[in-house]
Design a protein around this motif. Sequence first.
Motif, PDB file in Angstrom:
ATOM      1  N   ASP A 139      48.989  43.937  48.772  1.00  0.00           N
ATOM      2  CA  ASP A 139      48.322  43.160  48.099  1.00  0.00           C
ATOM      3  C   ASP A 139      48.068  43.619  46.929  1.00  0.00           C
ATOM      4  O   ASP A 139      48.456  44.533  46.040  1.00  0.00           O
ATOM      5  CB  ASP A 139      47.096  43.350  49.401  1.00  0.00           C
ATOM      6  N   PHE A 140      46.667  43.272  46.855  1.00  0.00           N
ATOM      7  CA  PHE A 140      45.563  43.508  45.134  1.00  0.00           C
ATOM      8  C   PHE A 140      44.794  44.456  45.376  1.00  0.00           C
ATOM      9  O   PHE A 140      44.758  44.979  46.348  1.00  0.00           O
ATOM     10  CB  PHE A 140      45.524  42.735  44.398  1.00  0.00           C
ATOM     11  N   TYR A 141      43.949  44.700  43.716  1.00  0.00           N
ATOM     12  CA  TYR A 141      43.164  45.188  43.975  1.00  0.00           C
ATOM     13  C   TYR A 141      41.583  44.867  44.518  1.00  0.00           C
ATOM     14  O   TYR A 141      41.817  43.878  44.426  1.00  0.00           O
ATOM     15  CB  TYR A 141      42.697  46.255  42.148  1.00  0.00           C
ATOM     16  N   LEU A 142      41.503  45.701  46.186  1.00  0.00           N
ATOM     17  CA  LEU A 142      40.591  44.966  46.798  1.00  0.00           C
ATOM     18  C   LEU A 142      38.996  45.665  46.674  1.00  0.00           C
ATOM     19  O   LEU A 142      39.102  47.046  46.367  1.00  0.00           O
ATOM     20  CB  LEU A 142      41.090  45.597  47.688  1.00  0.00           C
ATOM     21  N   VAL A 143      38.117  44.515  46.872  1.00  0.00           N
ATOM     22  CA  VAL A 143      36.436  45.624  46.544  1.00  0.00           C
ATOM     23  C   VAL A 143      36.124  44.449  47.855  1.00  0.00           C
ATOM     24  O   VAL A 143      35.620  43.360  48.206  1.00  0.00           O
ATOM     25  CB  VAL A 143      35.624  44.749  45.949  1.00  0.00           C
ATOM     26  N   GLU A 144      35.898  45.413  49.053  1.00  0.00           N
ATOM     27  CA  GLU A 144      35.608  44.516  50.247  1.00  0.00           C
ATOM     28  C   GLU A 144      33.729  44.910  49.638  1.00  0.00           C
ATOM     29  O   GLU A 144      33.396  46.057  49.876  1.00  0.00           O
ATOM     30  CB  GLU A 144      36.098  45.082  51.706  1.00  0.00           C
ATOM     31  N   ASP A 145      33.348  43.697  50.682  1.00  0.00           N
ATOM     32  CA  ASP A 145      31.794  44.200  50.788  1.00  0.00           C
ATOM     33  C   ASP A 145      30.800  43.556  52.625  1.00  0.00           C
ATOM     34  O   ASP A 145      31.656  42.857  52.705  1.00  0.00           O
ATOM     35  CB  ASP A 145      30.480  43.192  49.149  1.00  0.00           C
ATOM     36  N   ASN A 146      28.972  43.046  52.013  1.00  0.00           N
ATOM     37  CA  ASN A 146      29.161  42.656  53.351  1.00  0.00           C
ATOM     38  C   ASN A 146      28.804  41.218  53.160  1.00  0.00           C
ATOM     39  O   ASN A 146      28.538  40.432  54.708  1.00  0.00           O
ATOM     40  CB  ASN A 146      27.831  43.225  53.830  1.00  0.00           C
ATOM     41  N   THR A 147      29.213  41.452  52.077  1.00  0.00           N
ATOM     42  CA  THR A 147      29.080  39.751  52.094  1.00  0.00           C
ATOM     43  C   THR A 147      29.885  39.068  51.119  1.00  0.00           C
ATOM     44  O   THR A 147      30.323  39.784  49.924  1.00  0.00           O
ATOM     45  CB  THR A 147      27.416  38.587  51.889  1.00  0.00           C
ATOM     46  N   LEU A 148      29.982  37.713  50.493  1.00  0.00           N
ATOM     47  CA  LEU A 148      31.121  37.656  49.209  1.00  0.00           C
ATOM     48  C   LEU A 148      30.053  37.310  47.996  1.00  0.00           C
ATOM     49  O   LEU A 148      28.703  36.793  48.158  1.00  0.00           O
ATOM     50  CB  LEU A 148      31.004  35.826  49.294  1.00  0.00           C
ATOM     51  N   LEU A 149      29.788  37.495  46.896  1.00  0.00           N
ATOM     52  CA  LEU A 149      29.576  38.264  45.739  1.00  0.00           C
ATOM     53  C   LEU A 149      30.038  37.286  44.609  1.00  0.00           C
ATOM     54  O   LEU A 149      31.215  37.178  44.486  1.00  0.00           O
ATOM     55  CB  LEU A 149      30.258  39.168  45.692  1.00  0.00           C
ATOM     56  N   ASP A 150      29.692  36.736  43.714  1.00  0.00           N
ATOM     57  CA  ASP A 150      29.540  36.644  42.357  1.00  0.00           C
ATOM     58  C   ASP A 150      30.090  37.782  41.262  1.00  0.00           C
ATOM     59  O   ASP A 150      30.258  39.430  41.672  1.00  0.00           O
ATOM     60  CB  ASP A 150      28.357  35.588  41.345  1.00  0.00           C
ATOM     61  N   THR A 151      31.327  37.427  39.962  1.00  0.00           N
ATOM     62  CA  THR A 151      31.228  38.406  39.644  1.00  0.00           C
ATOM     63  C   THR A 151      30.150  39.670  39.235  1.00  0.00           C
ATOM     64  O   THR A 151      30.460  40.942  39.661  1.00  0.00           O
ATOM     65  CB  THR A 151      32.561  38.193  38.763  1.00  0.00           C
ATOM     66  N   ASP A 152      29.527  39.000  38.133  1.00  0.00           N
ATOM     67  CA  ASP A 152      28.664  40.083  38.371  1.00  0.00           C
ATOM     68  C   ASP A 152      27.365  40.472  38.850  1.00  0.00           C
ATOM     69  O   ASP A 152      26.850  41.315  38.986  1.00  0.00           O
ATOM     70  CB  ASP A 152      27.637  38.990  36.955  1.00  0.00           C
ATOM     71  N   ALA A 153      28.119  40.476  39.999  1.00  0.00           N
ATOM     72  CA  ALA A 153      27.019  41.110  41.374  1.00  0.00           C
ATOM     73  C   ALA A 153      27.728  42.065  42.031  1.00  0.00           C
ATOM     74  O   ALA A 153      27.877  43.067  43.009  1.00  0.00           O
ATOM     75  CB  ALA A 153      26.889  40.547  42.566  1.00  0.00           C
ATOM     76  N   ILE A 154      29.190  42.078  41.545  1.00  0.00           N
ATOM     77  CA  ILE A 154      30.082  42.914  42.037  1.00  0.00           C
ATOM     78  C   ILE A 154      30.035  44.063  41.538  1.00  0.00           C
ATOM     79  O   ILE A 154      29.865  44.809  40.109  1.00  0.00           O
ATOM     80  CB  ILE A 154      31.833  43.088  41.854  1.00  0.00           C
ATOM     81  N   LYS A 155      29.815  45.870  42.570  1.00  0.00           N
ATOM     82  CA  LYS A 155      29.455  46.633  41.329  1.00  0.00           C
ATOM     83  C   LYS A 155      30.116  48.141  42.082  1.00  0.00           C
ATOM     84  O   LYS A 155      29.954  49.058  42.195  1.00  0.00           O
ATOM     85  CB  LYS A 155      28.302  47.417  42.806  1.00  0.00           C
ATOM     86  N   ASP A 156      31.506  47.098  41.313  1.00  0.00           N
ATOM     87  CA  ASP A 156      32.390  48.256  41.961  1.00  0.00           C
ATOM     88  C   ASP A 156      33.106  49.391  40.592  1.00  0.00           C
ATOM     89  O   ASP A 156      33.469  48.025  39.225  1.00  0.00           O
ATOM     90  CB  ASP A 156      34.096  47.471  42.106  1.00  0.00           C
TER      91      ASP A 156
END
Length: 378
Positions: A282-299
Motif C-alpha cells: 500500500d502507500f504511506y499511511l496516516v491513521e487517525d481517530n477520524t477523517l481529516l483534511d490535509t491541513d489538519a494532518i499532523k504527521d
Amino acid sequence: MIIQKILPHKILPLITKVINNLDSTKHIARPLIAWYAQNQRDLPWRHTRDPYHIWLSEIILQQTRVQQGLPYYQRFIAAFPTVRILSEAKEEEVLRLWQGLGYYSRARNLHACAKTVVQEHNGRFPDNFKDLLKLKGIGRYTAAAIASFAFGEVVPVVDGNVYRVLARLFGITTNIAQPPAFNEFFALASELIDPEQPDTFNQAIMEFGAMHCTPQKPLCLYCPLQAVCYAYQHSMQKDFPVKKKATKVKHRYFHYFIILNPAGEILMRPRPAGDIWRGLYDFYLVEDNTLLDTDAIKDEGIQQLMAKNSILVEESEVYKHQLTHQLLHVKFFVLQASEQALQTFTAERSQLQAFNPAETLALPKPVLIKNVLEKLNF
Ligand code: SF4
C-alpha cells in the motif's frame, strides 16, 4: 408425522430417533442423491479425486461464490500444478494470484500448508479426516471434504448450505453462529450420510443447499424432501436456520498518501505484520481517530515533505471499504514530492520503495489499492 409432533428442538437423541423411524436413507439420502444426479453443476473439482485439487478448490471457495472462485482455481492449478511447486513459490507470487479474493490469511495458510505437506508428508496429503485436521488452515469442513471426495471416508461435510438444509428439514432452533452448533449438525449429518457413497451424499446436500433450498427463495414446490420437511410443513422456511451474530464493527480512518517522485514513480511498501493485509503493498499511511483534511494532518513525515517544495496534486473523495469486522473510511492524497524532500523522507521510512506504474501492476495489493491505482490511471 412423528417429526411434527416433537420438533422444533435441538436434542440430538430425539432427532436420531426420528431419523431411525423415518428411514433416512429412503426419505433423505436417496432423494438428495437423485436430485444431485439431475441438477449438479459441472465444476472442474468434481471430476477429480486428487486431494491437492480438492483442497485448493475448498480453500478458494471458503466465503467465495463459485462463479467468483472458479477462475482463481484455474489460475492456481495452471501456475502451481502440484503441491510441491506451490510450496516452492514465493509468498508474494501466491498473494498476487489471490488478489481480489480477500481474507489474505487464507492465502498464507494455503502456502504454509503446502510446505508442510511437502516437508512432513513427502508431498502427499494425509488420507483421513483426523490427520488432515492437523494441517494449517484445514478445519473440520475442509478436512471432511478432502477425506470424503478424495479418499471416500464416511465423514459428513457441514457448511452454510448444510446448516440451512438440516435446520429446515428438522426445525432445529440452535443458533448456528455459535460454535457448539457445529457438533450438533455434524452428529446429525453423520446419521444421514449414505455410507455406500459418502462423497456423492456430501456433494449432493451442499449443492442442494446452494441451488434448491436457497436462503431467500427455496424451491419448495418442486422439492423431493417436501414430505419430510418441518419448515415446509409449517411455512417457516424463513425462520431457519437461526443465526444471531453479535459482532461489533470497528471503524478505522485511513489517510493514504500516494507519493510520486520526480521520475513519476510511486512510493509503496509491504504492510507490516499484526494488522490487516500483511505483506500486501500500500502507500504511506496516516491513521487517525477520524477523517481529516490535509491541513489538519499532523504527521511529521508529511509536514517535512510539504515544507520542502512538495505539492499536493489531488485529494480523493471518501471511500468506504468493508472487511469482516472492520469498516475502513479512506481518503487518498496524491503528492508530488521534490527530490530534496525525498532524501530525508525515504531514508527515514526505509520500507517505502519506488515503483514505476508497470511494476505496481505486478505487486500484490489489497483490492481497494488496486482499484484506486486504476482509477487514477497510474
Ligand atoms: S421443502 Fe423447501 S425448505 Fe424444505 S428442504 Fe425442500 S426446499 Fe428446503
